[in-house]
Design an enzyme around this catalytic site. Sequence first.
Site, PDB file in Angstrom:
ATOM      1  N   HIS A  52      55.340  21.688  59.128  1.00 57.81           N
ATOM      2  CA  HIS A  52      54.821  23.011  58.741  1.00 57.81           C
ATOM      3  C   HIS A  52      54.494  23.046  57.248  1.00 57.81           C
ATOM      4  CE1 HIS A  52      55.005  27.561  58.975  1.00 57.81           C
ATOM      5  NE2 HIS A  52      55.178  27.367  57.675  1.00 57.81           N
ATOM      6  N   GLU A  53      55.429  22.562  56.424  1.00 55.61           N
ATOM      7  CA  GLU A  53      55.209  22.571  54.976  1.00 55.61           C
ATOM      8  C   GLU A  53      54.139  21.568  54.556  1.00 55.61           C
ATOM      9  OE1 GLU A  53      56.307  24.737  52.926  1.00 55.61           O
ATOM     10  OE2 GLU A  53      57.515  25.724  54.466  1.00 55.61           O
ATOM     11  N   HIS A  59      50.772  23.210  54.796  1.00 54.36           N
ATOM     12  CA  HIS A  59      50.470  24.010  53.604  1.00 54.36           C
ATOM     13  C   HIS A  59      50.026  23.105  52.445  1.00 54.36           C
ATOM     14  CE1 HIS A  59      51.894  27.759  55.201  1.00 54.36           C
ATOM     15  NE2 HIS A  59      53.149  27.363  55.311  1.00 54.36           N
TER      16      HIS A  59
END
Length: 237
Positions: free
Chosen positions: A67-68, A71
């Site tokens: 998820h990170e 980003h």
Amino acid sequence: MNLLLPFGRAFGIPIHLHYSLSLIVPFLAWRLATDFLPTRYEGWTQTTYWLTGFIAVGALFISILIHELAHSLVARQRGYTVNEITLFILGGVSSITSETSRAKDEFIISVVGPLISLGAGLVFGAFYSVTYQTNDPMAALIFYLALINIVLTVFNTLPAFPLDGGRVLRSAIWALTGSFVRATNISTRISQVIGTVLVLIGVLEVSQGFILQGVWTGVIGVFVYISATRIRREEPI
């Protein structure tokens, strides 16, 4: 973020583990091994429950890392420098050198994380639809990954800093008003209200006997409130 342990690199981005993980990993594994897994999958040995619990927690933080990374890679593609990714007791955070310079950038960088988590949840959910009648650790891991990625999606879309939903909210207000300062002012105020509400919900849960759940909800509420307050102080509002 102090007390960091280097954990290698992904796509050239340094990954660090915060020492608070030494508290949350055993706790989550214990909850999985003694409650979540036994109530859904009967007849396993204690060793199997505990081993599956620890593997599931590892899979959880791999999901957070992905998820990170989403980003970070999108931010880098749009011209921003990513210093590091840190995994800690409440999840993960990508450290980007500066605030986004355009509302569109903030929106795209923020929304990609929940979209990745949602996609992963749907994929694992599709696998689970085939394996849900199987009473083995692999089926349990697939179910947990489907569930936890959907939970990550819902949690991160709450319109509160430092969650992705808070940044999406700011980007929307920024685009409508043309003012980053005003958008930050409004979105952080909303975040503080949400943080306060979460704390009150936590207190209510504790009073009704849901102590662990209530404490966790309260901790998240405090984290949200403090993060929003810090952002208000750092920005020229």
